[in-house]
Design a protein around this motif. Structure first.
Motif, short mmCIF file in Angstrom:
data_model
loop_
_atom_site.label_atom_id
_atom_site.label_comp_id
_atom_site.label_asym_id
_atom_site.label_seq_id
_atom_site.Cartn_x
_atom_site.Cartn_y
_atom_site.Cartn_z
N ILE A 11 12.82 0.56 2.63
CA ILE A 11 12.61 1.78 3.42
C ILE A 11 12.96 3.04 2.62
O ILE A 11 12.49 4.12 2.92
CB ILE A 11 13.37 1.77 4.77
N GLY A 12 13.84 2.91 1.65
CA GLY A 12 14.25 4.06 0.84
C GLY A 12 15.31 4.89 1.54
O GLY A 12 15.71 4.60 2.67
N ALA A 61 14.07 -1.75 -3.63
CA ALA A 61 13.30 -0.91 -4.58
C ALA A 61 13.91 0.49 -4.63
O ALA A 61 13.27 1.41 -5.13
CB ALA A 61 11.85 -0.85 -4.14
N LYS A 84 15.80 3.33 -5.83
CA LYS A 84 16.50 3.89 -7.01
C LYS A 84 17.59 4.88 -6.61
O LYS A 84 18.66 4.94 -7.21
CB LYS A 84 15.51 4.59 -7.95
N ALA A 126 4.38 3.13 -10.34
CA ALA A 126 4.42 3.14 -8.88
C ALA A 126 3.15 2.50 -8.35
O ALA A 126 2.32 2.02 -9.13
CB ALA A 126 4.54 4.58 -8.37
N GLY A 127 3.01 2.53 -7.02
CA GLY A 127 1.83 1.95 -6.38
C GLY A 127 2.21 0.65 -5.69
O GLY A 127 3.08 -0.08 -6.18
N LYS A 183 1.70 0.41 14.80
CA LYS A 183 0.73 0.49 13.70
C LYS A 183 0.28 -0.91 13.28
O LYS A 183 0.93 -1.90 13.64
CB LYS A 183 1.31 1.27 12.51
N SER A 215 7.55 -1.18 5.85
CA SER A 215 6.15 -1.63 5.73
C SER A 215 5.27 -0.48 5.27
O SER A 215 4.13 -0.34 5.68
CB SER A 215 5.66 -2.17 7.07
N GLY A 216 5.83 0.38 4.40
CA GLY A 216 5.05 1.48 3.82
C GLY A 216 4.33 1.00 2.58
O GLY A 216 3.85 -0.14 2.51
N ASN A 217 4.27 1.86 1.55
CA ASN A 217 3.55 1.50 0.32
C ASN A 217 4.06 0.21 -0.30
O ASN A 217 3.30 -0.72 -0.57
CB ASN A 217 3.71 2.62 -0.71
N VAL A 218 5.37 0.17 -0.54
CA VAL A 218 5.93 -0.99 -1.25
C VAL A 218 5.98 -2.21 -0.35
O VAL A 218 5.68 -3.34 -0.78
CB VAL A 218 7.33 -0.64 -1.82
N SER A 227 9.99 -2.23 10.65
CA SER A 227 10.06 -0.82 10.22
C SER A 227 10.08 0.00 11.50
O SER A 227 9.73 -0.52 12.57
CB SER A 227 8.91 -0.43 9.31
N GLN A 228 10.46 1.25 11.38
CA GLN A 228 10.77 1.99 12.61
C GLN A 228 9.60 2.13 13.57
O GLN A 228 9.78 2.08 14.78
CB GLN A 228 11.40 3.34 12.29
N ASN A 229 8.38 2.26 13.04
CA ASN A 229 7.20 2.43 13.92
C ASN A 229 6.27 1.23 13.88
O ASN A 229 5.09 1.35 14.20
CB ASN A 229 6.42 3.68 13.49
#
Ligand code: NAP
Length: 434
Positions: free
Chosen positions: A81-82, A104, A106, A302-303, A50, A11-14, A44-46
């Motif tokens: 999460i990458g 997402a 890469k 990006a974004g 949040k 649940s970060g940027n992407v 997501s981990q946290n």
């Protein structure tokens, strides 16, 4: 109509962009698909500590990704999460459970993508990765389907927005690399640890992945010649402009008789070329097909929202496949099987080169450098020296005609013993036709 139920991990940027698009475009997506997409779980981990926007009421919120992947109310898993550890576990678990995966990532897909594709096939699942390269530019779809009838002979990309932002700021403002990097970090264009971006590693993963799709050949990122942008100075732009060129971090892929030639390098490209007009954090890919010739793709690399569009478009594709119970119509790598072949050795690359020296002013400098170049079979094209007052650290440039990379390296190594050099020479490819 029954919905396709989505579980989102990350649940970060992407992740945030994906949730926003699924929420704000829900009605339009349904009218395109003929059925709704329903988010049933987000992890997501946290996440429990949040606030995450656009999670629909009733969706499960959990810090444990297993409660997404193995849940009966999740038909399709999004890994956002990458990284290459937990993300790999998540994707393997989802595919093994027969669930389609949208990612997402890469880094992971460049390293393990073809194995994950094989795992997907073995379990009747599908894997989708449009967002992994150049965020908002649908370059995977283009290579996989849009121009798949063509035989790609090469492509040139600006695939890292952070390094392109830094280079174009050095060019526009004449500021030093470190100052521009610090500003980019303040503005959120560069990470606190900028290594992956400025050393070219992020671009290298993207090049490895695109090359596999374009050429059907397995490519390991660490086999790719990779140089970063830390040594580029405002002086280099001044000299590049004098030569009618500019400098960009170019991801280059070319089919050659010696094999596939891949590199990520700051490169002098003509100011008149379309790639030179790619400024700031934008990305672009110029693809050359044997039959269709040149096509060019440009946009935000990006974004949250541009990348979210790519993720949700993949979700739509995967959801349609689920609804029609079709197996993957087209491999995410375009080719059904990737060939195992060696890349062309970088020793055999040929190019014109821009050589920038910093020297303590003394007599015989040009003669000494020219002698070494001649001994290595390298012909000089031009010698340039812009005015400078500092005779103890005097920059000047020699450009050379097309030469083998191995010969250039031998020459640079021979130059290292010259006591008038203040630092190692900077050698950049100088492209006439890109
Ligand atoms: N940023 C972009 O514009 C962009 C563009 C194209 C592709 N991508 C790719 O998209 C992926 C995500 O990038 P991002 O920019 O969204 O990253 P990010 O902002 O750092 O977000 C990462 C998310 O993953 C969660 N996470 C990290 N490790 C985890 C773990 N071990 N278990 C569970 N959750 C974990 C984090 O959790 P908490 O928030 O709960 O701590 C966070 O929500 C990466 O593969 C990246 O390469 C990013």
């Amino acid at each position: 109509m029954q919905p396709v139920r989505i579980g989102i991990i990350g649940s970060g940027n992407v992740g945030a962009g994906t949730l926003e698009i699924l929420s704000s475009n829900a009605a339009e997506l349904q009218s395109k698909l003929g059925f709704p997409l329903q988010i049933t779980a987000v992890s997501s981990q946290n996440i429990l500590n949040k606030k995450v926007s656009h999670i629909p009421a009733g969706a499960r919120i959990t810090a444990d990704w297993r409660e997404v992947v193995f849940a009966d109310d999740v038909d399709l898993v999004c890994e956002l999460i990458g990284g290459t550890t937990t993300a790999l576990e998540i994707i393997r678990a989802a595919l093994s459970a027969g669930k389609p995966v949208v990612t997402a990532n890469k880094e992971l897909m460049a390293l393990q993508g073809s194995d994950l594709q094989a795992l997907a096939t073995a379990h009747g699942a599908t894997i989708h990765m449009e967002a992994s390269v150049a965020g908002g530019i649908p370059i995977h779809s283009v290579l996989r389907e849009g121009i798949s009838a063509d035989s790609i002979v090469g492509f040139f990309g600006i695939l890292n927005g952070t390094s392109n932002y830094i280079l174009t700021e050095i060019e526009a403002k004449g500021s030093a690399f470190e100052a521009v990097l610090a500003d980019a970090q303040k503005l959120g264009y560069a990470e606190a640890d900028p290594t992956a971006d400025v050393e070219g590693y992020d671009a290298r993963s993207k090049l490895a992945l695109l090359a596999q799709i374009a050429f059907g050949q397995k490519v390991s990122p660490t086999d790719i010649l990779c140089e970063g942008i830390r040594r580029i100075t405002p002086f280099d732009f001044e000299y590049a402009h004098t030569l009618g060129h500019t400098i960009r971090l170019v991801c280059a892929a070319r089919k050659t008789p010696a094999g596939l030639a891949l590199s990520v390098r700051p490169t002098l490209i003509p100011k008149s070329t379309i790639l030179a007009s790619v400024l700031g954090a934008y990305n672009a890919i110029w693809v050359r097909g044997a039959a269709g010739q040149d096509t060019f793709y440009y946009g935000r690399g990006a974004g949250p929202l541009p990348t979210g569009v790519a993720v949700v478009s993949d979700i739509m594709r995967a959801a349609r496949d689920l609804k029609t119970q079709s197996v993957q119509r087209c491999s995410p790598f375009s080719f059904l099987q990737l060939r195992q072949e060696a890349l062309a050795s970088s020793d055999e690359f040929t190019s014109g080169y821009y050589l920038r020296f910093r020297v303590r002013d003394t007599t015989g400098i040009i003669a000494a450098l020219c002698k070494i170049l001649a001994e290595n079979g390298i012909s000089i094209d031009a010698v340039l020296q812009l005015p400078s007052d500092d005779k103890s650290n005097l920059p000047f440039v020699i450009t050379v005609e097309h030469a083998r990379e191995a010969n250039l390296r031998n020459a640079l190594s021979a130059m290292s013993s010259l006591d008038f050099l203040v630092e190692e020479p900077l050698a950049l490819p100088l492209e006439k036709g890109v």
